[in-house]
Design a protein around this motif. Sequence first.
Motif, PDB file in Angstrom:
ATOM      1  N   PRO A   1       3.645 -23.404   9.493  1.00 56.61           N
ATOM      2  CA  PRO A   1       2.919 -24.677   9.466  1.00 56.61           C
ATOM      3  C   PRO A   1       1.764 -24.711  10.453  1.00 56.61           C
ATOM      4  CG  PRO A   1       5.027 -24.944  10.562  1.00 56.61           C
ATOM      5  CD  PRO A   1       5.037 -23.572   9.957  1.00 56.61           C
ATOM      6  N   VAL A   2       1.960 -24.096  11.620  1.00 50.83           N
ATOM      7  CA  VAL A   2       0.907 -24.122  12.641  1.00 50.83           C
ATOM      8  C   VAL A   2      -0.299 -23.313  12.164  1.00 50.83           C
ATOM      9  CG1 VAL A   2       0.407 -23.691  15.065  1.00 50.83           C
ATOM     10  CG2 VAL A   2       2.725 -24.251  14.377  1.00 50.83           C
ATOM     11  N   ALA A   3      -0.025 -22.135  11.584  1.00 49.17           N
ATOM     12  CA  ALA A   3      -1.109 -21.269  11.112  1.00 49.17           C
ATOM     13  C   ALA A   3      -1.859 -21.927   9.954  1.00 49.17           C
ATOM     14  CB  ALA A   3      -0.545 -19.913  10.683  1.00 49.17           C
ATOM     15  N   LEU A   4      -1.116 -22.519   9.029  1.00 53.55           N
ATOM     16  CA  LEU A   4      -1.771 -23.205   7.910  1.00 53.55           C
ATOM     17  C   LEU A   4      -2.637 -24.344   8.436  1.00 53.55           C
ATOM     18  CD1 LEU A   4       1.150 -23.386   5.292  1.00 53.55           C
ATOM     19  CD2 LEU A   4      -0.804 -21.838   5.271  1.00 53.55           C
ATOM     20  N   ALA A   5      -2.089 -25.102   9.379  1.00 54.84           N
ATOM     21  CA  ALA A   5      -2.842 -26.232   9.936  1.00 54.84           C
ATOM     22  C   ALA A   5      -4.112 -25.745  10.611  1.00 54.84           C
ATOM     23  CB  ALA A   5      -1.971 -26.992  10.937  1.00 54.84           C
ATOM     24  N   TYR A   6      -4.026 -24.584  11.275  1.00 55.68           N
ATOM     25  CA  TYR A   6      -5.222 -24.047  11.927  1.00 55.68           C
ATOM     26  C   TYR A   6      -6.306 -23.707  10.904  1.00 55.68           C
ATOM     27  CZ  TYR A   6      -8.385 -21.012  14.406  1.00 55.68           C
ATOM     28  OH  TYR A   6      -9.518 -20.457  14.913  1.00 55.68           O
ATOM     29  N   GLY A   7      -5.872 -23.069   9.803  1.00 54.41           N
ATOM     30  CA  GLY A   7      -6.832 -22.732   8.746  1.00 54.41           C
ATOM     31  C   GLY A   7      -7.505 -23.977   8.195  1.00 54.41           C
ATOM     32  N   VAL A   8      -6.710 -25.013   7.957  1.00 55.08           N
ATOM     33  CA  VAL A   8      -7.253 -26.275   7.431  1.00 55.08           C
ATOM     34  C   VAL A   8      -8.254 -26.870   8.421  1.00 55.08           C
ATOM     35  CG1 VAL A   8      -6.669 -28.638   6.769  1.00 55.08           C
ATOM     36  CG2 VAL A   8      -5.188 -26.744   6.068  1.00 55.08           C
TER      37      VAL A   8
ATOM     38  N   GLN B   1       0.381 -10.017  12.082  1.00 57.82           N
ATOM     39  CA  GLN B   1      -0.087 -10.156  10.699  1.00 57.82           C
ATOM     40  C   GLN B   1       0.339 -11.493  10.084  1.00 57.82           C
ATOM     41  OE1 GLN B   1      -2.432  -8.086   9.575  1.00 57.82           O
ATOM     42  NE2 GLN B   1      -2.077  -7.279  11.635  1.00 57.82           N
ATOM     43  N   TYR B   2       1.567 -11.934  10.405  1.00 61.92           N
ATOM     44  CA  TYR B   2       1.972 -13.274   9.950  1.00 61.92           C
ATOM     45  C   TYR B   2       0.898 -14.279  10.329  1.00 61.92           C
ATOM     46  CZ  TYR B   2       7.011 -12.084   9.490  1.00 61.92           C
ATOM     47  OH  TYR B   2       8.213 -11.564   9.151  1.00 61.92           O
ATOM     48  N   TRP B   3       0.549 -14.243  11.608  1.00 61.87           N
ATOM     49  CA  TRP B   3      -0.395 -15.234  12.130  1.00 61.87           C
ATOM     50  C   TRP B   3      -1.735 -15.122  11.428  1.00 61.87           C
ATOM     51  CZ3 TRP B   3      -0.776 -19.667  14.457  1.00 61.87           C
ATOM     52  CH2 TRP B   3      -2.000 -20.057  15.016  1.00 61.87           C
ATOM     53  N   ILE B   4      -2.275 -13.904  11.393  1.00 66.02           N
ATOM     54  CA  ILE B   4      -3.613 -13.704  10.835  1.00 66.02           C
ATOM     55  C   ILE B   4      -3.642 -14.105   9.354  1.00 66.02           C
ATOM     56  CG2 ILE B   4      -5.334 -11.938  10.260  1.00 66.02           C
ATOM     57  CD1 ILE B   4      -4.221 -10.448  12.853  1.00 66.02           C
ATOM     58  N   ILE B   5      -2.661 -13.610   8.595  1.00 68.48           N
ATOM     59  CA  ILE B   5      -2.659 -13.871   7.146  1.00 68.48           C
ATOM     60  C   ILE B   5      -2.409 -15.350   6.856  1.00 68.48           C
ATOM     61  CG2 ILE B   5      -1.421 -13.369   4.996  1.00 68.48           C
ATOM     62  CD1 ILE B   5      -1.020 -10.493   6.185  1.00 68.48           C
ATOM     63  N   MET B   6      -1.468 -15.957   7.587  1.00 67.39           N
ATOM     64  CA  MET B   6      -1.173 -17.365   7.322  1.00 67.39           C
ATOM     65  C   MET B   6      -2.345 -18.275   7.687  1.00 67.39           C
ATOM     66  SD  MET B   6       1.599 -17.200   5.789  1.00 67.39           S
ATOM     67  CE  MET B   6       2.187 -18.861   5.560  1.00 67.39           C
ATOM     68  N   THR B   7      -3.099 -17.929   8.737  1.00 66.76           N
ATOM     69  CA  THR B   7      -4.262 -18.771   9.048  1.00 66.76           C
ATOM     70  C   THR B   7      -5.316 -18.639   7.937  1.00 66.76           C
ATOM     71  OG1 THR B   7      -5.279 -17.022  10.405  1.00 66.76           O
ATOM     72  CG2 THR B   7      -3.993 -18.687  11.569  1.00 66.76           C
TER      73      THR B   7
END
Lengths: 106, 290
Positions: free
Chosen positions: B21-28, B137-143
Motif C-alpha cells: 500500500p505504501v509503494a502504491l500510494a507513493y506512485g499515485v 525489487q518489491y519496492w521499485i516495482i510496486m511504486t
Amino acid sequence: MSTSRTILIIIICGLCTFLERALPFIVFRGREVPVIVQYLGKVLPMAIMATLIIYCLKGVSFDVCTGWLPQIAASAVTVGLHLWKRNAMLSVFGGTICCMLLTQLL
Amino acid sequence: MKKAFIYSIKHSIPVFIGFTPVALAYGVLMVSAGYNFIWTGATSIIVLAGSLQFLMVSFFAGGVSIGTIIVMALLLNSRHIFYGIPFIEKFRKFKGWKYYLIYTLADEIFSLHCSHDFGPDVDEKKAYICTAFVVSQYWIIMTIIGALIGSLIKFDTSGIDFAMTALFIVILLDQLKDAPVKLPAAIAFVSSLACLIIIGADSFILPSLLITVAVLIVMKNIIGSRLSVSDDTTIHDEPVADPDTEETISSDLSFKETAQVGTGLKEMIPADLITAKPDKQTIEGTETEK
C-alpha cells in the motif's frame, strides 16, 4: 520546475542515503573493528528494532479512540499471537487484519 | 542460488504486504505531482528510502534550496548510520557485493538481515543478497505499478501498513527469546518513548538512537559480561540450524536461556506500551504523517 533540478535532487538524495548507510563501513575501512563497536553490533539490532516499533507507532494519538485503539490493539494481538504460536507469518497477518478491521470499522 | 532465492521470498512476505500500500500510494502521489512512472521508478532505484522519497515530492515542487534538501535528507534518514554496525565484518567478507548490500540497507531489509533463519543448505552470502534484491525489487516495482494504475485501485487498504509494525514486533520478540541479555531493548524502548514525548514525533529518532548508543556504551561492562558469560555456557539445542556458528547476526545472540523468556517478555513490552499511554497525550497536535 526544471527537469535538471529534479534530476539533481534525486541524485543528491540517493547519495545522502547511500553515504549514511555506508558510514560505518567507511569509518572502519581496512582495519580491525574496535571491541566497543563489535559489542554495539551485537546489542544494536535489538535496540534498533525496539526503536523502530516506537517509530511506527509515533502517529498514535490519544485524542480519540480511533487514533490509538487499532494500532495498540493490533500490537497486543501480534505480541499475543507470537508468544503463543511463535509463527511469524501468523502473527504478522493476525495483527495486520486486526488493525485493518479496527481502522475501517471504527 | 535457487534455494536462497526461495528462502528470501518466504522470509520477506511480511515486508511485501507492508510495502504494497505504501509503494502504491507513493506512485499515485508522484503522478499527481506531475511525475510519471519513469520518474517514479528512477527515484525508487536511486534513492531506495521510503520516507525520504515521500518528502522529495515536496522538494520537487520547488522553494527549497539544495542546501536545505541535503540537510533534510541526511536528518530524515539519520537512523541508517547505525544499520551497518552489526554487519561491518560480515559484509566485508562478501567483497564487491558489500556495496549492493550497503545500498539496499533500508529499514525493512536491515530488519530481515537481523532475523535471517536459513538452513545449512542455503549459502549465507546468497541469502543476504537475494533478500536485499527481492525486497528492493518489491519496492521499485510496486511504486511503478502505483504510478501506472494506482489510482484505479479502490480497495480500502487503510490499516494494512501495520504489517511493517507487526514485522518489527515479531523480529524483536524472536531476538528477545534468543538473547542472553534483554536490557538493550528495554533501554531503546525507554529512550525512544522519552524522546518521542519530549521532542515530538517529527525528529525524535536520531536523539533517541544517540542516547541509546550512549547508554549501551556506558553499560558495556554489565551487558557485555552477560553476553560473554553466556558465550561460555552455550547450549545449542538446534542441531540443524548452525553448522557454522557465525551464520547470522542473531546467531551470535542465539544462546538459549529458556528460563528467562516467559517472564521477561510479558513484563517488558506491554508494560512499556501501557505506561506510555497517558504521557503520550503531550504530543497531541504534532503533525505525524507526511
